[in-house]
Design a protein around this motif. Structure first.
Motif, mmCIF file in Angstrom:
data_model
loop_
_atom_site.group_PDB
_atom_site.id
_atom_site.type_symbol
_atom_site.label_atom_id
_atom_site.label_comp_id
_atom_site.label_asym_id
_atom_site.label_seq_id
_atom_site.Cartn_x
_atom_site.Cartn_y
_atom_site.Cartn_z
ATOM 1 N N ALA A 231 -68.728 63.542 -12.154
ATOM 2 C CA ALA A 231 -70.113 63.858 -12.509
ATOM 3 C C ALA A 231 -70.277 65.346 -12.771
ATOM 4 O O ALA A 231 -70.971 65.756 -13.710
ATOM 5 C CB ALA A 231 -71.050 63.408 -11.386
ATOM 6 N N ASN A 232 -69.628 66.170 -11.938
ATOM 7 C CA ASN A 232 -69.728 67.610 -12.099
ATOM 8 C C ASN A 232 -69.106 68.057 -13.422
ATOM 9 O O ASN A 232 -69.671 68.902 -14.138
ATOM 10 C CB ASN A 232 -69.040 68.311 -10.931
ATOM 11 N N GLU A 233 -67.967 67.482 -13.765
ATOM 12 C CA GLU A 233 -67.331 67.811 -15.041
ATOM 13 C C GLU A 233 -68.216 67.400 -16.213
ATOM 14 O O GLU A 233 -68.331 68.131 -17.206
ATOM 15 C CB GLU A 233 -65.976 67.113 -15.134
ATOM 16 N N MET A 234 -68.821 66.234 -16.088
ATOM 17 C CA MET A 234 -69.695 65.748 -17.151
ATOM 18 C C MET A 234 -70.903 66.658 -17.325
ATOM 19 O O MET A 234 -71.319 66.981 -18.447
ATOM 20 C CB MET A 234 -70.136 64.315 -16.824
ATOM 21 N N ARG A 235 -71.476 67.114 -16.211
ATOM 22 C CA ARG A 235 -72.644 67.987 -16.282
ATOM 23 C C ARG A 235 -72.260 69.353 -16.861
ATOM 24 O O ARG A 235 -72.984 69.918 -17.686
ATOM 25 C CB ARG A 235 -73.264 68.160 -14.901
ATOM 26 N N GLU A 236 -71.119 69.892 -16.439
ATOM 27 C CA GLU A 236 -70.687 71.179 -16.976
ATOM 28 C C GLU A 236 -70.414 71.113 -18.468
ATOM 29 O O GLU A 236 -70.739 72.043 -19.211
ATOM 30 C CB GLU A 236 -69.432 71.650 -16.228
ATOM 31 N N LEU A 237 -69.832 69.997 -18.905
ATOM 32 C CA LEU A 237 -69.575 69.822 -20.333
ATOM 33 C C LEU A 237 -70.888 69.760 -21.103
ATOM 34 O O LEU A 237 -71.027 70.368 -22.173
ATOM 35 C CB LEU A 237 -68.762 68.543 -20.565
ATOM 36 N N ALA A 238 -71.851 69.028 -20.566
ATOM 37 C CA ALA A 238 -73.155 68.921 -21.227
ATOM 38 C C ALA A 238 -73.838 70.281 -21.297
ATOM 39 O O ALA A 238 -74.448 70.636 -22.314
ATOM 40 C CB ALA A 238 -74.033 67.917 -20.494
ATOM 41 N N GLU A 239 -73.749 71.056 -20.214
ATOM 42 C CA GLU A 239 -74.363 72.380 -20.200
ATOM 43 C C GLU A 239 -73.681 73.308 -21.206
ATOM 44 O O GLU A 239 -74.336 74.111 -21.866
ATOM 45 C CB GLU A 239 -74.292 72.974 -18.795
ATOM 46 N N GLN A 240 -72.343 73.211 -21.306
ATOM 47 C CA GLN A 240 -71.624 74.042 -22.265
ATOM 48 C C GLN A 240 -72.006 73.694 -23.695
ATOM 49 O O GLN A 240 -72.211 74.578 -24.541
ATOM 50 C CB GLN A 240 -70.108 73.878 -22.073
ATOM 51 N N GLU A 241 -72.130 72.399 -23.974
ATOM 52 C CA GLU A 241 -72.540 71.978 -25.306
ATOM 53 C C GLU A 241 -73.951 72.475 -25.621
ATOM 54 O O GLU A 241 -74.247 72.876 -26.754
ATOM 55 C CB GLU A 241 -72.474 70.453 -25.409
ATOM 56 N N MET A 243 -75.337 75.195 -24.394
ATOM 57 C CA MET A 243 -75.253 76.635 -24.651
ATOM 58 C C MET A 243 -74.669 76.919 -26.036
ATOM 59 O O MET A 243 -75.140 77.812 -26.742
ATOM 60 C CB MET A 243 -74.389 77.297 -23.575
ATOM 61 N N ASP A 244 -73.653 76.144 -26.437
ATOM 62 C CA ASP A 244 -73.061 76.333 -27.765
ATOM 63 C C ASP A 244 -74.081 76.053 -28.858
ATOM 64 O O ASP A 244 -74.171 76.788 -29.845
ATOM 65 C CB ASP A 244 -71.842 75.417 -27.935
ATOM 66 N N ASP A 245 -74.852 74.978 -28.671
ATOM 67 C CA ASP A 245 -75.883 74.641 -29.661
ATOM 68 C C ASP A 245 -76.930 75.740 -29.729
ATOM 69 O O ASP A 245 -77.422 76.085 -30.808
ATOM 70 C CB ASP A 245 -76.533 73.305 -29.303
ATOM 71 N N ARG A 246 -77.277 76.282 -28.560
ATOM 72 C CA ARG A 246 -78.296 77.325 -28.531
ATOM 73 C C ARG A 246 -77.804 78.588 -29.231
ATOM 74 O O ARG A 246 -78.535 79.233 -29.980
ATOM 75 C CB ARG A 246 -78.655 77.631 -27.083
ATOM 76 N N LYS A 247 -76.536 78.956 -28.980
ATOM 77 C CA LYS A 247 -75.977 80.138 -29.632
ATOM 78 C C LYS A 247 -75.917 79.950 -31.144
ATOM 79 O O LYS A 247 -76.187 80.870 -31.908
ATOM 80 C CB LYS A 247 -74.587 80.426 -29.079
ATOM 81 N N GLU A 248 -75.562 78.743 -31.558
ATOM 82 C CA GLU A 248 -75.494 78.465 -32.990
ATOM 83 C C GLU A 248 -76.873 78.560 -33.626
ATOM 84 O O GLU A 248 -77.040 79.093 -34.724
ATOM 85 C CB GLU A 248 -74.911 77.071 -33.212
ATOM 86 N N LEU A 250 -79.374 80.358 -32.541
ATOM 87 C CA LEU A 250 -79.833 81.752 -32.521
ATOM 88 C C LEU A 250 -78.900 82.689 -33.268
ATOM 89 O O LEU A 250 -79.043 83.903 -33.193
ATOM 90 C CB LEU A 250 -79.976 82.227 -31.068
ATOM 91 N N GLY A 251 -77.895 82.132 -33.934
ATOM 92 C CA GLY A 251 -76.976 82.958 -34.693
ATOM 93 C C GLY A 251 -76.044 83.771 -33.826
ATOM 94 O O GLY A 251 -75.641 84.873 -34.180
ATOM 95 N N GLY A 252 -75.717 83.215 -32.642
ATOM 96 C CA GLY A 252 -74.787 83.914 -31.753
ATOM 97 C C GLY A 252 -75.463 84.889 -30.827
ATOM 98 O O GLY A 252 -74.802 85.536 -30.016
ATOM 99 N N GLY A 253 -76.823 85.006 -30.900
ATOM 100 C CA GLY A 253 -77.525 85.940 -30.027
ATOM 101 C C GLY A 253 -77.732 85.357 -28.648
ATOM 102 O O GLY A 253 -77.467 84.190 -28.390
ATOM 103 N N GLN A 254 -78.198 86.180 -27.747
ATOM 104 C CA GLN A 254 -78.450 85.749 -26.381
ATOM 105 C C GLN A 254 -79.842 85.164 -26.297
ATOM 106 O O GLN A 254 -80.789 85.666 -26.882
ATOM 107 C CB GLN A 254 -78.341 86.951 -25.412
ATOM 108 N N GLY A 255 -79.978 84.081 -25.518
ATOM 109 C CA GLY A 255 -81.273 83.470 -25.331
ATOM 110 C C GLY A 255 -82.110 84.252 -24.335
ATOM 111 O O GLY A 255 -81.627 85.146 -23.642
ATOM 112 N N GLY A 256 -83.373 83.912 -24.263
ATOM 113 C CA GLY A 256 -84.287 84.577 -23.354
ATOM 114 C C GLY A 256 -84.133 84.047 -21.942
ATOM 115 O O GLY A 256 -83.258 83.235 -21.650
ATOM 116 N N PRO A 257 -84.984 84.496 -21.015
ATOM 117 C CA PRO A 257 -84.900 84.037 -19.642
ATOM 118 C C PRO A 257 -85.264 82.575 -19.542
ATOM 119 O O PRO A 257 -85.938 82.023 -20.400
ATOM 120 C CB PRO A 257 -85.941 84.922 -18.909
#
Length: 309
Positions: A231-241, A243-248, A250-257
């Motif tokens: 479950a932990n691996e699945m959640r970490e993978l989902a969170e990473q995906e 973050m990747d979608d968010r960076k894409e 925002l054009g690679g920029g950092q998100g807000g708080p």
């Protein structure tokens, strides 16, 4: 200072002008029939407040499109506006199934706002229309969710059981029944129910975390730890995906708080021996636009044979 010459010649336009009234800028659209004497000029809700059956005929309203408006509001987390759209859908719907669908969605939106009393009322209204229809199981399990959040835990289990009586292939119903049984210490029955939910395709981090909790209650610590790690691996993978979608985006920029939401199923990995942090969940109504999470019950599962224990 030069005196103004009032007698100077000036060439003015000689157009035809506007008719009276000019339809494009009429302050009193006839289709709304608003009485200006009853309108507060600073009231921004005047249009929606006057958009009802006293002013517009039902045959002029597409209830299906109103439902889509509500679903779109749900997608962008505008739940208050969604409740209004769903209520209007139910008011104008001439088909019982569409009206029931609107009430179920209205209940979901109220629950997202933590307005559980209103959510309970909406789901009861959906069941009043038809307690055996295609949407009845969803209404039952969502009613169970709202009742649990409202503190009516005993009645919540009854409705969770009713949901799977109506539709034994309803994965979210099996998950909620497992949760309520586990809360009562009936861990063996709870494990049976959550395994059925997983067989029906409901396999995500939240479900596996709940299964790990149940296995721990049964003393199956090794298996519980294995499931918790998955479950932990699945959640970490989902969170990473995410973050990747968010960076894409925002054009690679950092998100807000900010961080992950606190809705059903959100939060960190509970781990073993840290106390229950899971919650029952709401089920969708078979519409992808609702966006309440992947229940794993899409069309790709229609041809699979399920063997429920």
């Amino acid at each position: 200072m030069t005196d103004r010459d009032d007698d100077r010649d000036h060439q003015f336009s000689e157009g035809e002008g506007f008719g009276d009234p000019y339809e494009e800028f009429d302050l009193d659209p006839p289709e709304l029939g608003v009485d200006p004497s009853k309108v507060d000029p600073v009231d921004s809700r005047v249009v929606t407040d006057t958009l009802d059956k006293h002013n517009i005929d039902s045959d002029e309203v597409d209830a299906t499109e109103l439902l889509d408006v509500g679903l779109n509001y749900m997608q962008i987390n505008r739940y208050e506006q969604a409740t209004e759209a769903f209520e209007r859908t139910a008011r104008y719907a001439e088909d019982d199934r569409l009206e029931q669908e609107a009430w179920v969605n209205k209940g979901v939106a109220h629950a997202e706002l933590e307005e559980y009393d209103e959510a309970i009322g909406a789901h009861r209204e959906a069941l009043r229309i038809d307690d055996e229809s295609e949407h009845a199981a969803t209404a039952e399990t969502n009613l169970a969710y709202a009742l649990w959040e409202f503190g009516e835990t005993s009645e919540a289990l009854e409705h969770a059981e009713r949901a799977i009586e109506i539709d034994e292939r309803f994965a979210a119903g099996w998950f909620n029944r497992a949760f309520f049984l586990s809360e009562r210490g009936l861990s063996e029955e709870a494990l049976h129910c959550i395994d059925n939910a997983i067989r029906l395709g409901l396999r995500n981090a939240k479900v596996l975390e709940e299964k790990a909790e149940i296995l721990e209650e049964l003393g199956e610590f090794d298996q519980a730890e294995e499931i918790a790690e998955e479950a932990n691996e699945m959640r970490e993978l989902a969170e990473q995906e995410m973050m990747d979608d968010r960076k894409e985006t925002l054009g690679g920029g950092q998100g807000g708080p900010g961080g992950m939401g606190a809705g059903p199923g959100a939060g960190g990995q509970p781990g073993l021996g840290t106390g229950r942090q899971s919650r029952p969940q709401q089920g969708d109504i078979g519409l992808e636009d609702l966006g309440l999470g992947d229940l794993g019950t899409g069309d790709e599962d229609e041809d699979r044979e399920w063997e429920l224990e």
